[in-house]
Structures are given as C-alpha cells and as structure tokens.
Enzyme design. Structure first.
Site, PDB file in Angstrom:
ATOM      1  N   ASP A 151       1.249  -1.086  -0.170  1.00  0.00           N
ATOM      2  CA  ASP A 151       0.019  -0.109  -0.133  1.00  0.00           C
ATOM      3  C   ASP A 151       0.944   1.508  -0.257  1.00  0.00           C
ATOM      4  O   ASP A 151       1.879   1.622   0.288  1.00  0.00           O
ATOM      5  CB  ASP A 151      -0.506   0.128   1.157  1.00  0.00           C
ATOM      6  N   ASP A 205      -0.545   5.168   0.390  1.00  0.00           N
ATOM      7  CA  ASP A 205      -0.728   6.298   1.723  1.00  0.00           C
ATOM      8  C   ASP A 205      -0.961   5.195   3.022  1.00  0.00           C
ATOM      9  O   ASP A 205      -1.563   4.120   3.316  1.00  0.00           O
ATOM     10  CB  ASP A 205      -2.234   6.692   1.642  1.00  0.00           C
TER      11      ASP A 205
HETATM   12 MG   LIG Z   1      -3.199   3.125   3.852  1.00  0.00          MG
END
Ligand SMILES: [Mg+2]
Length: 269
Positions: A23, A25
């Site tokens: 991922d 963010d």
């Molecule tokens: Mg995230």
C-alpha cells in the site's frame, strides 16, 4: 497465458523468487495523502471521519465515500494539490534503505494503491528520484481525468480534475486483482503451488488492504491501524510493523536465508 508472459505481469521480468506488494498511503508515507487533501482543501475532517465510519459499519461502499471526498475538492488545481502534499507528507525514514536493498536483491516492489497515480509518482519521484522510481517500481492505482470536456489542462485548471477508479469493484481498486495474476492460474483461478511462483509479501495499514490480505504469503499490518483489527476479526495471519525498519529485518532475513517464511508465520503478531 504461459508463465513467461510478463506483459501482464511486469514484476516477473527479472524472474524473482520474491515480490513485495505494498500500500502507499499511511504505509510508505507517514500520513495519508487523500485524508490530508480532504481535511485541508476539501470538505474537512469531520465529514471525512463520518464517511470512513459509514464504510467501516457497512452503510456505504468505499467507492462512493472516497469519490465524494475527492469531489469535495473543487477549487484547487491538481498541480497545487501535488505541491501541497510534497510540502506536508513525509516518507517512512526507513523506506529508502529498503528500496535500495530490494533492487540489489531482485525483489520487485509493486505499489497497490487507492490513491491517484500522479500523486504517488510525484511524491516518490521527489523522495527517491524520478529515474529510480520509473525503473524500480510498478504503481497500480486509481487515476485522474479531466472533470469536464471543457477543461483545457487537467493539471493546471482550478478544480479541473476528478478521481477515476481502477476497476468496477466496491473498493474502486480491488487490490487482489493484481496479486492474483501472480498467485493463481489465469485460466481456472486455482492457487498456484508455492514452489511454482514467487513468494508474495504485502504491507498495508487500512480497510482497502483487506482485499489483498488473503492473497499473500506474509502480510505486514501497521501497528495501531484498522488493518490489524480486520486481520484479527477475519483470522488472517499477520506480522505487525511500526516502520519499514521492522519490515526490512523480516524480509531480508527470509530472502537471505537466515530464517524461513514458515518460522515467521508460526510466530505471528
Ligand atoms: Mg493506507
């Protein structure tokens, strides 16, 4: 599709034994870029938190809620959004070392994100160098397009951009789609035996990462974040991390043969 077909699976180009999916963010970065934009130049933190709670409790899809957040940013050009994020979002201080080690160790890194591609590429290029990012990272994410046909420049026109989703799933971007290209047989969807494909690592922190959780051999979940709760509730094995220093130690020990995947899995969180 044969196992040598890398057009649809670029991470196989170097014939790796391991692939690191992650991922963006809140996992590679210390803050979430989309939250930051919504809170500061969109409809604000209160409505964002209400939107997130509605998704957590199953009242709305992530797809609808997130689109509404991005649509609440109406007067800022996309260029200014990226500049704002460059000034305020920080990279995990251990990521650069992991990025460099992974390149030497032939562990491709694939970013799977619900964020927008030019934001992710812009920030990573700023931190790691444009050329290194283009050569060493694959980014699979949502994107942006002109909001209306009358928009002259979607990057420069005030509010001239909008979010466009990667796929038709309720997540907007179902992260399992990309991982399955590596973990399953494309013809019948059966799981490829572990000794006939690369080992799949994944790191994440939030709700959007749950779609990836079941497809991975080793899941890293950020301490104190939603993904930990989800993994516990859904009985998905995971290893907790605080930063990429923790991830590096485990991944490097496995890749360099100082420990085994089975041994890490048996210890758990
Ligand atoms: Mg995230």
């Amino acid at each position: 599709m044969g196992s040598t077909d890398v057009a649809d699976r670029p991470a196989l180009a170097s014939n790796p034994k391991y692939i690191f999916f992650t991922d963006f963010d809140g996992t590679i970065t210390l803050q979430d870029t989309n939250d930051y934009m919504t809170d500061h130049i969109g409809f604000g933190a209160e409505l964002r938190k209400k939107g997130n709670a509605d998704v957590l409790h199953g009242h709305r899809t992530f797809r609808d809620s997130f689109k509404e957040m991005m649509d609440s940013i109406r007067t800022t050009s996309f260029e200014d959004c990226i500049a704002l994020l460059k000034a305020n979002i920080k990279l995990d201080s251990h990521f650069q070392a992991f990025f460099d080690w992974a390149d030497k160790a032939n562990v491709p890194i694939v970013i799977l994100s619900g964020g927008m591609e030019p934001v992710i590429r812009g920030l990573l290029s700023n931190w790691l160098g444009e050329e290194a990012v283009r050569r060493r990272l694959q980014i699979v994410s949502n994107n942006v397009e002109a909001r209306e046909p009358g928009v002259k420049d979607l990057y420069k026109d005030a509010g001239g951009w909008q979010l466009v989703y990667h796929d038709d799933s309720p997540f907007g971007h179902d992260k399992s789609i990309e991982i399955r290209k590596y973990s399953r047989n494309s013809a019948d969807g059966s799981v490829t035996p572990a000794n006939e494909r690369p080992v799949i690592f994944y790191a994440g922190d939030g709700v959007s990462d749950l779609s990836a959780a079941r497809e991975t051999d080793l899941m890293f979940a950020k301490a104190g974040k939603d993904l930990v709760q989800y993994c516990k509730r859904e009985n998905v094995p995971f290893t907790e991390f605080d930063d990429f220093g923790d991830i590096s130690r485990v991944v490097e020990d496995i890749v360099d043969g100082r420990t085994t995947l089975e041994s890490v899995l048996s210890k758990g969180a």
